[in-house]
Design an enzyme around this catalytic site. Structure first.
Site, PDB file in Angstrom:
ATOM      1  N   GLU A  87     140.718  31.641  44.311  1.00  0.00           N
ATOM      2  CA  GLU A  87     141.418  32.176  43.144  1.00  0.00           C
ATOM      3  C   GLU A  87     142.498  33.166  43.537  1.00  0.00           C
ATOM      4  OE1 GLU A  87     139.424  32.517  39.054  1.00  0.00           O
ATOM      5  OE2 GLU A  87     139.394  34.575  39.808  1.00  0.00           O
ATOM      6  N   HIS A  93     123.618  18.453  59.057  1.00  0.00           N
ATOM      7  CA  HIS A  93     123.162  17.104  58.745  1.00  0.00           C
ATOM      8  C   HIS A  93     123.901  16.501  57.556  1.00  0.00           C
ATOM      9  CE1 HIS A  93     119.684  17.473  61.490  1.00  0.00           C
ATOM     10  NE2 HIS A  93     119.774  18.751  61.173  1.00  0.00           N
ATOM     11  N   LYS A 140     142.413  28.533  30.224  1.00  0.00           N
ATOM     12  CA  LYS A 140     141.768  29.266  29.128  1.00  0.00           C
ATOM     13  C   LYS A 140     142.529  29.073  27.819  1.00  0.00           C
ATOM     14  CE  LYS A 140     139.846  32.904  32.086  1.00  0.00           C
ATOM     15  NZ  LYS A 140     139.882  34.350  32.426  1.00  0.00           N
TER      16      LYS A 140
END
Length: 456
Positions: free
Chosen positions: A289, A310, A423
């Site tokens: 961000e 793995h 937003k």
């Protein structure tokens, strides 16, 4: 505090042929004085480094301690930086909640709009033993506001006479919806300091209220962070930038910026200290961000050793050469609490007497060496122990590295314009007042765009 108890930064695992290029700041060496001056000039807007609020916050936390510890459950409503730091601290320093037979305090974090999970929490949490902690700097975060409005009737139904005593607000000191709610209903609250964005806020009331509730040594966290920030600013105050140039935050930032400019578009946060693995997602938000702007920045990836040996290591070693690695570990090989007995059967007899920590330590060294031999730029950060004091210093160090890396790349590491656009669009979709017609029209056009749908 002696040097032996401080963290170590090892810069020796860069490409062998490029090692000298990144030593002492590499191409950015001449900018140390500039950056030191900028730190001094902008210190008033960098509270995660200066922590001017630390003394007052400490006093207020002590004043709230008895109240907070009177509850068995804390339901935290928050998202992003309002939740990731608290979760990291809980996983690192109050892990009993995740283990069998836990009888201590419980922290529940509602960091998404998952209806089923939220409904289950409200259905099973005992209201009389639960404190709802609402965290939003602006007080206007959509998800957090929605959760608060959903939990309010639950509290009022079950605790009609005392529901206000089961709410605690962490928000702006002067303005916003949550501040208005706090003042209207006389709720307990603590402020988020001015200029302190969510992703930089873990060592404020945002993270320390949950830490206090859980019985974590919040004072050591805060003291460790203050120690690192104070040391950085003192180093930056020296003439000609020499102090900053010698500081680990500068070395890490110039390393990160150098490899970003060289096309290393991904930064792996590879943690081989299990107790601190939960800081991976916190770091990813901080880095992404802050630095993902203007077509620049590097994509953070969180990996945990030995688990991700793995699942991801094959890609790291033989996939595209577009990655650098920040390797996090410690200088010990565990507590030795689980040690294999002598006389193990073949083919594992050679593990007789070894502890699980020794095995993990060997795998950490092997992974680090494998990455370096594959040509991956690698910087190793080692803590002497995963204590709250060391974690506080690590948090502020990584925040400082993020800030300086952004400045070196000519990126503003303190805003998040693209997130704000999302937003606004979400509010327009929900017909919130004040949203622009062009945003609603754009959403309708996007939603109406022809799509190919396939069943599977």
């Amino acid at each position: 505090m002696s040097e032996e108890t401080r963290a170590l930064l090892d810069c020796t695992y860069a490409f062998p042929l490029a090692q000298e290029q990144v030593r002492n700041g590499g191409p950015y060496a001449q900018r140390a004085a500039e950056m030191a001056s900028r730190l001094a000039k902008e210190a008033g807007t960098l509270p995660f480094l200066t922590m001017p609020y630390a003394w007052d916050l400490s006093l207020k936390l002590k004043g709230h301690a008895e109240f907070l510890r009177s509850f068995r459950h804390m339901l935290l409503l928050g998202i992003g930086g309002s939740a990731l730091g608290a979760r990291a601290l809980q996983k690192a320093f109050a892990p009993g909640q995740d283990r069998p037979g836990h009888e201590g305090p419980w922290l529940w974090i509602a960091d998404n709009l998952d209806e089923d999970v939220f409904a289950a929490m409200l259905d099973r949490l005992p209201p009389e033993e639960t404190l709802v902690l609402v965290v939003s700097k602006s007080g206007g975060t959509l998800e957090t506001a929605a959760q608060y409005l959903a939990v309010l009737p639950w509290l009022k139904k079950h605790l009609p006479a005392t529901w206000q005593e089961h709410l605690f607000m962490v928000t702006d000191a002067q303005k916003g919806f949550l501040r208005d709610e706090t003042d209207t209903h006389f709720l307990r609250s603590l402020p988020v300091p001015e200029y302190l964005g969510g992703r930089y806020s873990v060592l404020s009331a945002v993270g320390l209220v949950p830490a206090l509730f859980l019985g974590i040594n919040w004072a050591a966290l805060l003291d460790g962070g203050c120690d690192l920030g104070r040391g950085l600013l003192e180093a930056a105050s020296r003439l000609s930038g020499e102090g900053l140039a010698a500081h680990p935050a500068w070395k890490m930032a110039t390393w990160a910026a150098f490899w970003a400019e060289k096309g290393k578009s991904q930064l792996i946060n590879f943690c081989y200290e299990p107790q601190l693995a939960s800081f991976g997602p916190w770091f990813c938000q901080l880095w992404a961000e802050s630095l993902g702007k203007n077509g620049r920045g590097t994509m953070p990836l969180s990996a945990v050793g030995a688990t991700d040996q793995h699942s991801l290591l094959q890609m790291f070693l033989q996939g595209p050469a577009d990655k650098a690695c920040l390797f996090l570990g410690n200088r010990t090989e565990g507590s030795g609490a689980v040690r294999l007995a002598e006389g193990q059967p073949e083919p594992w007899n050679w593990l007789s007497g070894r502890s699980l920590g020794e095995i993990l330590g060997a795998e950490a060294l092997a992974t680090r060496m494998s990455l370096a031999r594959a040509g991956m730029p690698l910087m190793s950060l080692e803590l002497p122990e995963p204590s709250p004091w060391q974690a506080g210093r690590m948090i502020v160090l990584l925040e400082a590295v993020t800030l300086l890396t952004g400045w070196l790349l000519d990126i503003n590491p303190l805003d998040q314009p693209a997130v704000e656009e999302g937003k606004r669009l979400a509010r327009a979709r929900l017909d919130a007042p004040g949203t622009a017609d062009r945003e609603r029209d754009a959403l309708k056009a996007f939603d109406a765009h022809p799509r190919e749908t396939l069943e599977f």
